[in-house]
Design a protein around this motif. Structure first.
Motif, PDB file in Angstrom:
ATOM      1  N   VAL A  67      43.138  27.652  39.245  1.00 51.50           N
ATOM      2  CA  VAL A  67      44.440  28.214  39.574  1.00 51.50           C
ATOM      3  C   VAL A  67      44.733  29.415  38.683  1.00 51.50           C
ATOM      4  CG1 VAL A  67      45.638  26.583  38.054  1.00 51.50           C
ATOM      5  CG2 VAL A  67      46.887  27.656  39.932  1.00 51.50           C
ATOM      6  N   PHE A  68      44.236  29.401  37.453  1.00 50.40           N
ATOM      7  CA  PHE A  68      44.451  30.532  36.551  1.00 50.40           C
ATOM      8  C   PHE A  68      43.761  31.795  37.070  1.00 50.40           C
ATOM      9  CE2 PHE A  68      44.814  26.788  33.763  1.00 50.40           C
ATOM     10  CZ  PHE A  68      46.098  26.983  33.306  1.00 50.40           C
ATOM     11  N   ASP A  69      42.554  31.639  37.644  1.00 51.73           N
ATOM     12  CA  ASP A  69      41.866  32.794  38.225  1.00 51.73           C
ATOM     13  C   ASP A  69      42.696  33.425  39.330  1.00 51.73           C
ATOM     14  OD1 ASP A  69      38.639  32.835  37.439  1.00 51.73           O
ATOM     15  OD2 ASP A  69      39.544  30.859  37.249  1.00 51.73           O
ATOM     16  N   SER A  70      43.155  32.602  40.270  1.00 54.99           N
ATOM     17  CA  SER A  70      43.865  33.132  41.431  1.00 54.99           C
ATOM     18  C   SER A  70      45.156  33.841  41.031  1.00 54.99           C
ATOM     19  CB  SER A  70      44.182  31.997  42.404  1.00 54.99           C
ATOM     20  OG  SER A  70      42.992  31.459  42.952  1.00 54.99           O
ATOM     21  N   VAL A  71      45.909  33.227  40.135  1.00 49.49           N
ATOM     22  CA  VAL A  71      47.176  33.835  39.723  1.00 49.49           C
ATOM     23  C   VAL A  71      46.927  35.113  38.936  1.00 49.49           C
ATOM     24  CG1 VAL A  71      49.296  33.506  38.392  1.00 49.49           C
ATOM     25  CG2 VAL A  71      48.348  31.599  39.710  1.00 49.49           C
ATOM     26  N   GLU A  93      40.712  26.891  27.700  1.00 46.47           N
ATOM     27  CA  GLU A  93      40.777  28.209  27.075  1.00 46.47           C
ATOM     28  C   GLU A  93      39.379  28.788  26.934  1.00 46.47           C
ATOM     29  OE1 GLU A  93      41.870  31.639  24.777  1.00 46.47           O
ATOM     30  OE2 GLU A  93      42.763  30.459  26.394  1.00 46.47           O
ATOM     31  N   GLN A  94      38.410  27.967  26.547  1.00 44.88           N
ATOM     32  CA  GLN A  94      37.028  28.430  26.437  1.00 44.88           C
ATOM     33  C   GLN A  94      36.447  28.808  27.797  1.00 44.88           C
ATOM     34  OE1 GLN A  94      35.980  25.625  22.545  1.00 44.88           O
ATOM     35  NE2 GLN A  94      34.835  25.313  24.435  1.00 44.88           N
ATOM     36  N   SER A  95      36.864  28.111  28.845  1.00 48.17           N
ATOM     37  CA  SER A  95      36.321  28.370  30.186  1.00 48.17           C
ATOM     38  C   SER A  95      36.852  29.654  30.788  1.00 48.17           C
ATOM     39  CB  SER A  95      36.663  27.205  31.123  1.00 48.17           C
ATOM     40  OG  SER A  95      36.100  26.000  30.672  1.00 48.17           O
ATOM     41  N   TYR A  96      38.089  30.023  30.446  1.00 42.28           N
ATOM     42  CA  TYR A  96      38.740  31.142  31.126  1.00 42.28           C
ATOM     43  C   TYR A  96      39.212  32.226  30.166  1.00 42.28           C
ATOM     44  CZ  TYR A  96      38.477  27.705  34.822  1.00 42.28           C
ATOM     45  OH  TYR A  96      38.002  26.795  35.726  1.00 42.28           O
ATOM     46  N   ASN A  97      38.538  32.334  29.018  1.00 44.51           N
ATOM     47  CA  ASN A  97      38.880  33.407  28.079  1.00 44.51           C
ATOM     48  C   ASN A  97      38.129  34.685  28.440  1.00 44.51           C
ATOM     49  OD1 ASN A  97      36.267  33.024  27.162  1.00 44.51           O
ATOM     50  ND2 ASN A  97      36.872  31.960  25.295  1.00 44.51           N
ATOM     51  N   LYS A  98      38.283  35.702  27.605  1.00 41.86           N
ATOM     52  CA  LYS A  98      37.687  37.009  27.889  1.00 41.86           C
ATOM     53  C   LYS A  98      36.177  36.939  28.010  1.00 41.86           C
ATOM     54  CE  LYS A  98      37.644  41.779  26.160  1.00 41.86           C
ATOM     55  NZ  LYS A  98      38.130  42.698  25.086  1.00 41.86           N
ATOM     56  N   ASP A 132      41.821  45.677  38.585  1.00 40.54           N
ATOM     57  CA  ASP A 132      41.086  44.844  37.642  1.00 40.54           C
ATOM     58  C   ASP A 132      42.017  44.392  36.515  1.00 40.54           C
ATOM     59  OD1 ASP A 132      39.342  43.591  35.968  1.00 40.54           O
ATOM     60  OD2 ASP A 132      38.040  45.316  35.606  1.00 40.54           O
ATOM     61  N   ASN A 133      42.341  43.087  36.503  1.00 45.91           N
ATOM     62  CA  ASN A 133      43.206  42.529  35.471  1.00 45.91           C
ATOM     63  C   ASN A 133      42.427  41.873  34.343  1.00 45.91           C
ATOM     64  OD1 ASN A 133      45.986  42.917  36.705  1.00 45.91           O
ATOM     65  ND2 ASN A 133      44.909  41.891  38.370  1.00 45.91           N
ATOM     66  N   GLY A 134      41.113  42.038  34.358  1.00 51.86           N
ATOM     67  CA  GLY A 134      40.296  41.545  33.264  1.00 51.86           C
ATOM     68  C   GLY A 134      39.785  40.134  33.476  1.00 51.86           C
ATOM     69  N   THR A 135      39.002  39.669  32.508  1.00 52.67           N
ATOM     70  CA  THR A 135      38.353  38.360  32.618  1.00 52.67           C
ATOM     71  C   THR A 135      39.114  37.245  31.923  1.00 52.67           C
ATOM     72  OG1 THR A 135      37.012  38.924  30.685  1.00 52.67           O
ATOM     73  CG2 THR A 135      36.051  39.378  32.858  1.00 52.67           C
ATOM     74  N   ASP A 136      40.071  37.564  31.072  1.00 54.49           N
ATOM     75  CA  ASP A 136      40.853  36.542  30.376  1.00 54.49           C
ATOM     76  C   ASP A 136      41.937  36.035  31.311  1.00 54.49           C
ATOM     77  OD1 ASP A 136      42.167  34.903  28.651  1.00 54.49           O
ATOM     78  OD2 ASP A 136      42.501  36.400  27.085  1.00 54.49           O
ATOM     79  N   LYS A 137      41.743  34.835  31.853  1.00 53.94           N
ATOM     80  CA  LYS A 137      42.621  34.337  32.922  1.00 53.94           C
ATOM     81  C   LYS A 137      43.879  33.637  32.410  1.00 53.94           C
ATOM     82  CE  LYS A 137      39.282  35.697  35.569  1.00 53.94           C
ATOM     83  NZ  LYS A 137      39.354  37.019  36.226  1.00 53.94           N
ATOM     84  N   ASN A 183      34.289  34.211  28.957  1.00 48.87           N
ATOM     85  CA  ASN A 183      33.743  33.317  29.973  1.00 48.87           C
ATOM     86  C   ASN A 183      34.438  33.376  31.324  1.00 48.87           C
ATOM     87  OD1 ASN A 183      31.763  32.117  28.200  1.00 48.87           O
ATOM     88  ND2 ASN A 183      33.464  31.064  27.193  1.00 48.87           N
ATOM     89  N   GLY A 184      35.570  34.082  31.421  1.00 48.11           N
ATOM     90  CA  GLY A 184      36.243  34.232  32.700  1.00 48.11           C
ATOM     91  C   GLY A 184      35.465  35.162  33.630  1.00 48.11           C
ATOM     92  N   ALA A 185      35.698  35.022  34.927  1.00 43.45           N
ATOM     93  CA  ALA A 185      34.975  35.819  35.924  1.00 43.45           C
ATOM     94  C   ALA A 185      35.562  37.223  36.043  1.00 43.45           C
ATOM     95  CB  ALA A 185      35.026  35.126  37.278  1.00 43.45           C
ATOM     96  N   VAL A 186      34.769  38.113  36.572  1.00 45.67           N
ATOM     97  CA  VAL A 186      35.233  39.467  36.875  1.00 45.67           C
ATOM     98  C   VAL A 186      36.304  39.393  37.959  1.00 45.67           C
ATOM     99  CG1 VAL A 186      34.540  41.711  37.809  1.00 45.67           C
ATOM    100  CG2 VAL A 186      33.034  40.502  36.218  1.00 45.67           C
ATOM    101  N   ASP A 187      37.355  40.167  37.807  1.00 48.12           N
ATOM    102  CA  ASP A 187      38.443  40.211  38.779  1.00 48.12           C
ATOM    103  C   ASP A 187      38.042  41.112  39.938  1.00 48.12           C
ATOM    104  OD1 ASP A 187      40.749  40.508  40.242  1.00 48.12           O
ATOM    105  OD2 ASP A 187      41.974  41.244  38.589  1.00 48.12           O
ATOM    106  N   LEU A 188      37.878  40.530  41.132  1.00 50.47           N
ATOM    107  CA  LEU A 188      37.475  41.279  42.312  1.00 50.47           C
ATOM    108  C   LEU A 188      38.616  41.450  43.313  1.00 50.47           C
ATOM    109  CD1 LEU A 188      33.967  39.621  42.899  1.00 50.47           C
ATOM    110  CD2 LEU A 188      34.492  41.756  41.686  1.00 50.47           C
ATOM    111  N   ILE A 189      39.849  41.096  42.905  1.00 50.22           N
ATOM    112  CA  ILE A 189      41.001  41.176  43.800  1.00 50.22           C
ATOM    113  C   ILE A 189      41.897  42.336  43.366  1.00 50.22           C
ATOM    114  CG2 ILE A 189      43.026  39.978  44.699  1.00 50.22           C
ATOM    115  CD1 ILE A 189      41.600  37.346  44.106  1.00 50.22           C
TER     116      ILE A 189
END
Length: 324
Positions: A117-121, A141-146, A157-162, A148-154
């Motif tokens: 849900v953090f990725d989508s928002v 936090e470790q999974s969705y930090n700068k 670009d809001n970055g990888t830190d979700k 380890n978070g995924a590239v923003d393709l929507i």
């Protein structure tokens, strides 16, 4: 399999006009909360739990994940809308303190990025926050930090830190300090999506046993936290009339444990939702009878064509309420 069917806002929060897209959702997980104890204590002692029931939509017969009734596996489901195991599961079986390199993406035999849900928002340009009262939630936090978070393709670009705001606070195994910090932060700058974890019932259950006086006192404390959050939403101009609150639990408990996934006292949980245009006092299963089925006392597996409402539905519901 994934939880494929959404709890659509059009049926979950019944309205007489087109469903409005909200700008704020607060998802609250009350660790180790048993709905039967809410009923035992009653409205006089738990006015804010009963506010969900009277002004929002609710059920006391939702379910945890079928295979696991433990904290990290079920919270991973709340954040990803996936079951724990299986081809499309998130794979977070361990309930232990994660190592520094552990993420949801590398915790199984088939590593793959597990969106949340953090990725989508975040990837839609909105703000996110995770407020927790257990240190092992650093896994998210470790999974969705700068790093380890995924590239923003929507869109932009809001970055990888979700997760924009990650806060861990716990005083005397309670969430009192955490809730005060959350209210202070939201007053200064309201997040679009916030996930708030409350440890009190679980901490008391493991220490005093579930349903004891100490456990009941923990639920009364939680009710006081809910009062603070309701007050925040109703008094903050940016939040008032524009915010939904969803409350779920990861598991129940019996004795001093909750690891027996076949025990109904462990897998039966509440699922409440409150916000603008809610069908006040309505039963979630009645509102969603075409996509969900009340399981009665049964432990329903993932092969059933109509699933019970599960805590993992919270992620998709939050996104639906934010029109994502």
């Amino acid at each position: 399999m994934k939880i494929k069917q959404l709890l659509a806002a059009a049926t979950l929060l019944v309205v007489t006009a087109p469903v409005l897209s909200l700008e704020h959702v607060i998802l609250i997980s009350v660790d180790g909360l048993r709905p039967d104890v809410i009923n035992q204590l009653g409205k006089q002692q738990l006015p804010n739990f009963f506010r969900f029931r009277e002004e929002g939509v609710w059920t006391d017969n939702a379910r945890s994940d079928f295979d696991y009734t433990r904290t990290l596996p079920n919270h991973s489901s709340m954040m990803t809308a996936r079951r724990v195991v299986g081809p499309d599961g998130h794979g977070q079986i361990s309930n232990n303190m994660p190592t520094a390199e552990m993420t949801l993406h590398n915790n199984s035999e088939k590593p793959a990025y597990i969106s949340s849900v953090f990725d989508s928002v975040h990837d839609h340009g909105l703000s996110t926050g995770l407020y927790v009262s257990k240190d092992k939630f650093v896994l998210f936090e470790q999974s969705y930090n700068k790093s380890n978070g995924a590239v923003d393709l929507i869109g932009a670009d809001n970055g990888t830190d979700k997760i924009d705001q990650y806060v861990f606070l716990s005083s005397d195994r309670t969430a009192n300090e955490l809730i005060d910090r959350f209210v202070t932060d939201m007053t200064a700058e309201a997040l679009a999506f916030s996930f708030v974890h409350i440890v009190d019932p679980d901490a008391s259950g493991h220490g005093d046993k579930w349903t004891t006086t100490g456990y009941q006192d923990a639920i009364k404390r939680v009710d006081s936290y809910l009062q603070k959050i309701f007050t925040l939403v109703n008094q903050q101009p940016e939040l008032k009339g524009n915010t939904a609150i969803v409350l779920v639990a990861d598991h129940g408990g019996t004795g001093r444990a909750h690891s027996d996934e076949a025990n109904p006292l462990n897998y039966t949980i509440p699922f409440y939702a409150w916000g603008p245009n809610a069908a006040a006092g309505a039963d979630l299963y009645v509102l969603n009878d075409s996509v969900r089925q009340n399981p009665g006392a049964s432990r329903v597996d993932y092969d059933a064509s109509l699933q019970p409402i599960r805590n993992g539905d919270a992620a998709n519901l939050a996104l639906k309420l934010l029109n994502l």
